[in-house]
Structures are given as structure tokens and as C-alpha cells.
Design a protein around this motif. Structure first.
Motif, short mmCIF file in Angstrom:
data_model
loop_
_atom_site.label_atom_id
_atom_site.label_comp_id
_atom_site.label_asym_id
_atom_site.label_seq_id
_atom_site.Cartn_x
_atom_site.Cartn_y
_atom_site.Cartn_z
N GLU A 246 0.84 -1.36 0.04
CA GLU A 246 0.18 0.11 -0.38
C GLU A 246 0.97 1.22 0.24
N LYS A 247 2.09 1.24 0.73
CA LYS A 247 3.04 2.75 0.47
C LYS A 247 3.40 2.55 -1.28
N GLY A 248 3.33 2.29 -2.04
CA GLY A 248 3.65 2.54 -3.34
C GLY A 248 4.64 2.92 -4.54
N VAL A 249 5.71 2.07 -3.31
CA VAL A 249 6.97 2.18 -3.54
C VAL A 249 7.23 1.63 -5.10
N ASP A 250 7.02 0.48 -5.29
CA ASP A 250 6.86 0.48 -6.50
C ASP A 250 6.64 1.46 -7.31
N GLU A 251 5.31 1.61 -7.49
CA GLU A 251 5.90 3.25 -8.54
C GLU A 251 7.39 4.22 -8.69
N PRO A 274 11.40 -8.36 -0.86
CA PRO A 274 12.07 -9.28 -2.14
C PRO A 274 11.63 -8.58 -3.49
N ALA A 275 10.26 -8.35 -3.66
CA ALA A 275 9.93 -8.13 -4.99
C ALA A 275 10.04 -6.51 -5.35
N LEU A 276 10.59 -6.44 -4.65
CA LEU A 276 10.78 -4.82 -5.12
C LEU A 276 11.91 -4.57 -5.66
N GLU A 277 13.14 -5.53 -4.76
CA GLU A 277 15.00 -5.97 -5.40
C GLU A 277 14.76 -6.48 -6.65
N SER A 441 4.66 -15.83 11.17
CA SER A 441 6.38 -15.22 11.98
C SER A 441 6.77 -16.75 10.80
N ILE A 442 6.49 -17.94 10.94
CA ILE A 442 7.17 -19.35 10.21
C ILE A 442 7.77 -18.89 8.74
N PHE A 443 6.48 -18.31 8.16
CA PHE A 443 6.76 -17.57 7.32
C PHE A 443 7.03 -16.39 6.50
N GLY A 444 8.36 -15.37 7.72
CA GLY A 444 8.86 -14.44 7.48
C GLY A 444 7.72 -13.17 7.38
N GLY A 445 6.49 -13.47 7.27
CA GLY A 445 5.90 -12.12 7.57
C GLY A 445 4.28 -11.98 6.50
N SER A 446 5.08 -12.69 5.22
CA SER A 446 3.59 -13.24 4.73
C SER A 446 3.78 -14.94 3.67
N VAL A 447 3.05 -15.40 3.98
CA VAL A 447 3.02 -16.69 3.41
C VAL A 447 2.97 -16.24 1.17
N ARG A 448 2.52 -15.42 0.84
CA ARG A 448 2.22 -15.08 -0.83
C ARG A 448 3.62 -15.44 -0.58
N TYR A 450 6.64 -15.05 0.64
CA TYR A 450 7.39 -16.38 0.90
C TYR A 450 7.56 -17.34 -0.26
N PHE A 451 5.95 -17.56 -0.65
CA PHE A 451 6.04 -19.44 -1.95
C PHE A 451 6.35 -18.03 -3.17
N SER A 452 5.74 -16.88 -3.75
CA SER A 452 6.36 -16.02 -4.46
C SER A 452 7.72 -15.59 -4.50
N MET A 453 8.44 -15.79 -3.58
CA MET A 453 9.73 -15.81 -3.87
C MET A 453 10.78 -17.03 -4.25
N VAL A 454 9.78 -18.13 -4.22
CA VAL A 454 11.00 -19.37 -3.45
C VAL A 454 11.68 -18.91 -4.99
N PRO A 455 11.33 -18.83 -6.06
CA PRO A 455 11.96 -19.79 -7.60
C PRO A 455 13.17 -18.63 -7.44
N HIS A 456 12.58 -17.22 -7.56
CA HIS A 456 13.71 -15.98 -6.75
C HIS A 456 14.79 -16.74 -6.03
N ARG A 457 14.44 -16.92 -4.51
CA ARG A 457 15.78 -17.67 -3.78
C ARG A 457 16.58 -18.98 -4.43
N ILE A 458 15.42 -20.04 -5.16
CA ILE A 458 16.50 -21.52 -5.67
C ILE A 458 17.61 -20.55 -6.70
#
Length: 469
Positions: A246-251, A274-277, A441-448, A450-458
Motif C-alpha cells: 500500500e506504500k506505493g514504492v513500486d511506482e 524481495p519483490a521490490l529488489e 512468523s513462520i513464513f517470514g511475514g507473508s505466506v504469499r 514467501y512462496f512467490s519468491m521461492v524461484p528467485h531464492r533457488i
């Protein structure tokens, strides 16, 4: 000549001179050293009321495990939440307060106390304590943002929040305060005119252009020069805030393609980092992620900026904007009601851009940067036009007094029948939030995320393995 004022200079009444007749219970889950704007504002209110001579009890997540059960805020991992324990709840109800001030939203403990004090006041036919809510969120905008494209979910969420969870609030409180008059008007209207403003001040001692000459300021300046040289840039833009959708940093990152010769430093962290990076890497634009900065490091970081930009469309005031202005840094902002109300008297008209217009954003930012390059004084913030914290706290006390003279009664039927049901619902919500905090907390703040960034982490791990070999 650069003059630095200490924080104590903004408070003019000695802290030991107690004023008669005003004992305040301030209930907030957002408190220092949390880094969000609400925490900084409430911390200043707490200290300001004490220095003005009032007796203040402060209930917050770190007050002690014998009083509350603290836990992580599942929506913002830099913040904390709490569940008020029954024994301390009863003790507070037996304390003679003149004002109970609950900082909302989603502060269940504060809501429980408001309801209980209202019931006691009703049955005893008393006028004390005055019950005040301060609302520090554009909840309607948040719901619209996160439910975008899902009309049924948006409708259902608003029903649950505004017809359920928050429905009783106008009846169990005497007045609602918001950082600006433009903050969440749909919510404020529920109070039928019993509303006011809880103003925000500036910390002239901490946030100052003089910080550029401090040890941290010198270090940031060296890093700035090296970063600009490395990326063949002329200007440094700084944005401070939580990295969330909601902070609009992507824009702002996307806008960098239109801002020739500009580099961006992002100070803050959050689930969108992670998505902004990835976005910055894909666009091949110069963005440096500095994470959270505190104390002197944060104070000095503002002072080295050539311009400060806040791209968020959902702020209630924009405390980071206030801090940039106190550092006398030129600011560029979206033209949304909150920012226009709060800053149009100190930020030039052409430094506001029409929301979601990337070309207009680039034009406003470049206007301020060109003034910086040319040494034009137009656009440099005039600190005399901004409130001090002393003035903000005096205004808060004035709102407390208005609340005492404009109390709203509540029927016995509502108190006896609906209030117990509401308590059961809010207790269930508190338990749900507690366990959701554990899961996230288990998923580092966001389940969505966490899993969307798995390909980038690999992918990154494979690159590191290749480099290692």
C-alpha cells in the motif's frame, strides 16, 4: 550558522509540576522504540503530557507480562500487539481516571477498556472518565487496496469491520481524533460530528540539516558520493517507510526510468522488499535498500538527500514527510487530501503530483531537484510554519476537555445485551490475530510473498553455488 535545539526545548512546562484534576490512561500498541509513525507520535504525546504536568498511566505491549500478553503484529513485524490480562484489566477499572485515550485501530485492549468504563459510567450515572479514540489509519483505503478486483471480499470485509468489530466504538467513546481532518472520513462520520484532530509536531532537535555535519552525516555523504559516481547520477532521492504494497514504492521505482540522473535510497523494510529488489534489478535502475535505520543514523540520512519523496496514497499524516521537512529537505508528494491538508502551506504547489500519474510524479520530483541544483531557496521548508510537539500536546489536552463536555449516553439495553456479545466477538478476534501472528512468523511475514519468491531464492542459491565452485 546551524543551531540545534534539544528536544526538551520544545516542552515549556517543568515535568515535576503536576497539574490538578487530569489523570490520563493512554492505551497504545504502537510505542517507541517501534519505528512506525504512530509509535513516534504516541511516544511524543506520552512525554509531552508528562512535561505539561499531567499524570499519565501508559499501557502498552512492553509494560510487563504480569499486565499484558505481548505478541508480534502479524500485519507489520516491526510493531507489537497485546492482550490485556484480566487481573490488570480489573485494576485499571478501579482507578480514578479523568481521560481514557485508546489509540486505534485493532487495539482490542483499548476497546475493551473503553466499553467497560462506558458501562461503569452508565450504571453509576457518572461523567468520568472522558473516553477518547484516536484513529491512525485509513482503514477504508486499506480495504479497497487489498481487496482490489474482489468486490464481494471488499463488501464482506467492510461489513465485518464497520458493522461488526468497530460498530460499537461511536457509542463507547465521546470523541474521535485523527491526525488530519482528511483521515478516514467514512469512519469519522460514525461519530456524528464528535471529532477533532490530534496534531503532529516536529523534532527540531533530532531532525535538522545540521545532522549532515555529524559523524553519521559525514559517513552517509561519503556513501552518497560513491553511489552517485558508481551509477553516473547527479541526484539522490530518499524515501523512508515500510516496504509494503500500500506504500506505493513500486511506482517510485518504476518512475526512476523517467528520472534521468537520479538514484534512490530506500530506508525501511517490510514484506514487499524481495519483490521490490527484483523489480529494481529487472528495470536496471539504481536503487539501494538500506533496511531500517534508527537514532542518529536515521536523523542524518534525511539531511544528505537532494529530495525526499513519499509515494504512498494511504497515509494519515506522513510522519516521515514531517521529519524530512524538519531536516529542510525539499519534498515531493502525491496530491491526496491528507498531504494537501497537512503540507500545502509548506510544500510548493508544483511539488504535488496527480496520483498514479508517473509522468506527473517525475515532473514534480525534477522541479524540486532543479531548485536544489540551482540553489533556489523556493521549496526549502519554512520550519516556522510547522507545529512543535509542545503545541501538538497542548492541542491534545484541549481535545480532552471538549470530549468531557460532549459526552454521548448509551442505553441500558445496549449495555446489557449487545456489549457482552461484542466482547465475545472481539476476544475471538484477538485470539485469531494471536495465532495468525504465529503462522506468519513462520513464513517470514507473508505466506504469499514467501512462496512467490521461492524461484528467485533457488536461482540466487544456484548462482552462489556456481560462484563458490
Amino acid at each position: 550558522m546551524c543551531l540545534i535545539h534539544s528536544c526538551s526545548e520544545t516542552i515549556k512546562t517543568a515535568p515535576n509540576s503536576k497539574k490538578e484534576g487530569l489523570k490520563v490512561l493512554l492505551v497504545s500498541e504502537n510505542v517507541p522504540p517501534q519505528v512506525n509513525g504512530i509509535a513516534r507520535r504516541i511516544g511524543q504525546y506520552h512525554q509531552g503530557l508528562i512535561h505539561l504536568g499531567y499524570d499519565v498511566d501508559f499501557l502498552h505491549p512492553e509494560v510487563g507480562t504480569d499486565k499484558v500478553m505481548p505478541h508480534i503484529n502479524p500485519y507489520n513485524f516491526t510493531a507489537r500487539m497485546m492482550i490485556l490480562l484480566p487481573n490488570y484489566f480489573i485494576k485499571l477499572l478501579n482507578t480514578d481516571y479523568d481521560v481514557v485515550h485508546a489509540v486505534l485501530p485493532l487495539n482490542m485492549s483499548g476497546m475493551w477498556l473503553l466499553a467497560a468504563f462506558k458501562a461503569i459510567r452508565t450504571f453509576r450515572r457518572e461523567t468520568k472518565p472522558s473516553l477518547v479514540v484516536s484513529w491512525h489509519c485509513n482503514m477504508v483505503d486499506y480495504v479497497d487496496h487489498f481487496c482490489k478486483g474482489h468486490n464481494f471480499l471488499r463488501w464482506l470485509t467492510k461489513i465485518i469491520l464497520f458493522k461488526g468489530l468497530f460498530a460499537l466504538l461511536p457509542y463507547i467513546s465521546d470523541r474521535i481524533l485523527t491526525p488530519t481532518k482528511s483521515t478516514d472520513p467514512e469512519v469519522v462520520n460514525l461519530w456524528d460530528g464528535r471529532s477533532g484532530v490530534c496534531h503532529t509536531g516536529i523534532q527540531k532537535g533530532n531532525f535538522s540539516p545540521c545532522n549532515k555535519n555529524s559523524q553519521w552525516g559525514v559517513a552517509w555523504t561519503k556513501q552518497k558520493e560513491a553511489y552517485l559516481k558508481e551509477n553516473k547520477c547527479e541526484f539522490l532521492i530518499i524515501c523512508v517507510g515500510r516496504l509494503s504494497p500500500e506504500k506505493g514504492v513500486d511506482e517510485l521505482i518504476k518512475c526512476l526510468k523517467l528520472l534521468k540522473g537520479c538514484a534512490l535510497w530506500l530506508i525501511g523494510d517490510g514484506p514487499s522488499r524481495p519483490a521490490l529488489e527484483v523489480l529494481a534489478h529487472e528495470l536496471n535502475v539504481p536503487v539501494r535498500f538500506l533496511g531500517y535505520q534508527k537514532g542518529e543514523a536515521l536523523h542524518a540520512a534525511y539531511s544528505v538527500a537532494d529530495s525526499f519523496v513519499c509515494p504512498s496514497l494511504t497515509e494519515t499524516f506522513g510522519q516521515t514527510v514531517n521529519e524530512a521537512l524538519a531536516s529542510q529537505v525539499r519534498v515531493a508528494l502525491p496530491r491526496v487530501p491528507v498531504f494537501v491538508e497537512a503540507y500545502s502551506h509548506v510544500v510548493p504547489e508544483d511539488a504535488f503530483w496527480d496520483p498514479l500519474d508517473r509522468h506527473a510524479m517525475a515532473h514534480s520530483i525534477m522541479k524540486q531537484l532543479e531548485r536544489h541544483r540551482n540553489g533556489d531557496k523556493y521549496g526549502i521548508p519554512d520550519l516556522s510554519k510547522l507545529r512543535t510537539w509542545n503545541q501538538a500536546c497542548e492541542g491534545l489536552v484541549a481535545e480532552y476537555k471538549i470530549a468531557a463536555s460532549g459526552q454521548r449516553s448509551i442505553g441500558y439495553t445496549t449495555t446489557i445485551i449487545f456489549m457482552p456479545i461484542w466482547y465475545l466477538v472481539t476476544i475471538f478476534v484477538s485470539i485469531f490475530i494471536f495465532y495468525m501472528a504465529f503462522i506468519r512468523s513462520i513464513f517470514g511475514g507473508s505466506v504469499r510473498v514467501y512462496f512467490s519468491m521461492v524461484p528467485h531464492r533457488i536461482q540466487n542459491k544456484m548462482k552462489n553455488m556456481k560462484l563458490a565452485t
